[in-house]
Design an enzyme around this catalytic site. Sequence first.
Site, PDB file in Angstrom:
ATOM      1  N   ASN A   1       0.822  -1.209   0.000  1.00  0.00           N
ATOM      2  CA  ASN A   1       0.000   0.000   0.000  1.00  0.00           C
ATOM      3  C   ASN A   1       0.856   1.258   0.000  1.00  0.00           C
ATOM      4  O   ASN A   1       1.041   1.901  -1.028  1.00  0.00           O
ATOM      5  CB  ASN A   1      -0.943  -0.019   1.210  1.00  0.00           C
ATOM      6  CG  ASN A   1      -2.098   0.937   1.058  1.00  0.00           C
ATOM      7  OD1 ASN A   1      -1.968   2.013   0.491  1.00  0.00           O
ATOM      8  ND2 ASN A   1      -3.262   0.552   1.563  1.00  0.00           N
ATOM      9  N   ASP A   2       1.398   1.615   1.128  1.00  0.00           N
ATOM     10  CA  ASP A   2       2.125   2.880   1.254  1.00  0.00           C
ATOM     11  C   ASP A   2       3.320   2.976   0.308  1.00  0.00           C
ATOM     12  O   ASP A   2       3.640   4.055  -0.191  1.00  0.00           O
ATOM     13  CB  ASP A   2       2.606   3.072   2.693  1.00  0.00           C
ATOM     14  CG  ASP A   2       1.447   3.102   3.673  1.00  0.00           C
ATOM     15  OD1 ASP A   2       0.385   3.638   3.316  1.00  0.00           O
ATOM     16  OD2 ASP A   2       1.598   2.571   4.790  1.00  0.00           O
ATOM     17  N   VAL A   3       3.980   1.850   0.043  1.00  0.00           N
ATOM     18  CA  VAL A   3       5.210   1.876  -0.767  1.00  0.00           C
ATOM     19  C   VAL A   3       4.921   2.026  -2.256  1.00  0.00           C
ATOM     20  O   VAL A   3       5.851   2.106  -3.064  1.00  0.00           O
ATOM     21  CB  VAL A   3       6.051   0.605  -0.528  1.00  0.00           C
ATOM     22  CG1 VAL A   3       6.487   0.535   0.922  1.00  0.00           C
ATOM     23  CG2 VAL A   3       5.300  -0.655  -0.931  1.00  0.00           C
TER      24      VAL A   3
ATOM     25  N   ALA B   1       0.325   4.080   7.005  1.00  0.00           N
ATOM     26  CA  ALA B   1       0.473   5.532   7.002  1.00  0.00           C
ATOM     27  C   ALA B   1      -0.868   6.221   7.222  1.00  0.00           C
ATOM     28  O   ALA B   1      -0.921   7.415   7.518  1.00  0.00           O
ATOM     29  CB  ALA B   1       1.086   6.003   5.681  1.00  0.00           C
TER      30      ALA B   1
END
Length: 480
Positions: A407-409, A447
């Site tokens: 997700n965040d990456v 995040a």
Amino acid sequence: MSQVWIYTIVYLAWLAGATCFVLGLHQMNSPATARNGNRLSASGMTVAVVATLLWLILRPGGLSVTAWAIILVGFAIGGGAGLYMARSVKMTAMPQLVSLFNAVGGGAAALVAIDDFLKIAGTPEATLSTTIFVVLGAVIGSVTFTGSLIAGGKLQGLIAGKPIMVPGGRIVTYALAGIAVLGTLALILGAAGAVALSSSATLAILAVVVASGLVFGITMVLPIGGADMPVVISLLNSFTGTAAAMAGFVIGNPVLIISGALVGASGGILTKLMADAMNRSVINIIAGGFGGGEGTQTAVGGPGGSVREISADDVAIQLAYAQHVIIVPGYGLAVAQAQHQVRELAELLEARGVDVKYAIHPVAGRMPGHMNVLLAEANVPYPQLKEMDEINPEFDRCDVALVIGANDVTNPAARRPGSPVSGMPILDVDHAKSIVVIKRSMGRGYAGIDNELYADPKTGMLFADAKDGLAALVSAVKAV
């Protein structure tokens, strides 16, 4: 055999064990040799433990019945708990386990230091050098103990993953750090003879220093968000090694000094690398990082449009007729334990002439190297695992990027100013010609913000558990 010869043999065995640690750590530089590195390090620890036990038995006075009972009970409890956890803890819970080990290591080092200090306080043995090692071991071990427990609690879900602000915030944390530093200096100056301290005052100051360290560990980690936990784990691991090295100086054990120094140095280097991978400083992370914990959402914010859902059959056609496919594994893959299914899918595609690679982000998952370990467990060829800097240029010629739980990456919001993840290096998944995301829901990552990749017109969402979704893709590709 004289005591001198016995101690010489034991000392050489300790050095041999420490040498195994160094060589084992070196072998962990590569996934291909990491397993042998672990075995070599474990062998070194076995040699060190056996040598220490022999020294305790053969030294003057030997071991009392009480000492034997404590050692055997310790072996039974520690060895039994270690064996049970090694066999039962899932890979997804490994970060929590590492945090627990950090807490145990830091706590043990602190207890060794405190016990030694109580023995030498007010005696000629309380020299300046000894006091420095004892006090530093107690302080660092105390901080590591409580900090690691809080980090493990956040990862396990026992404590909210979002930043928890302490009343008074940074002022309290700075005050605790100041108290610990001043107390440490007072004890060191007392040992040097620069300040006159009675035995009771010395013990009282030590108690205050240890208490400040314990509370500081809590106030330091609570305000840090879940997205920064991989960095925090690395930092606390470094603290554990440093505390162990201090304990080694206290009891005069070279193998503990060397092993602690190795852990402290490697943990510190890893912390720096992890922080660089997020384009943030360690100080910035400790001061309170981004990350509101995992959550859910109903819409995707930021630039883009609506989310497009696709079926397994649609994805299978794209994959089967692609030339270049890049698989992006994330925490969703780890949670579902779907590493074997993704390897099976990759092998099917390779049999059709598709070039398959894996994009590994440094902070994907919940700990450094999480994705590498999972994929290695499924016997994914090491050459296919590509680090972020190496794989990012290849997304421009990638036909399909298959994102599994990451997700965040992969969030393009990191490239825009004003986002909580602004400046964080990401995988350039949105550069691929087509993007497929396997995800259980529209949940947010650690995040705590929307992933703008999901609203990209090139992105298709396959809503499913990673293992079920990949199994469906395997069946669909076989039918194409």
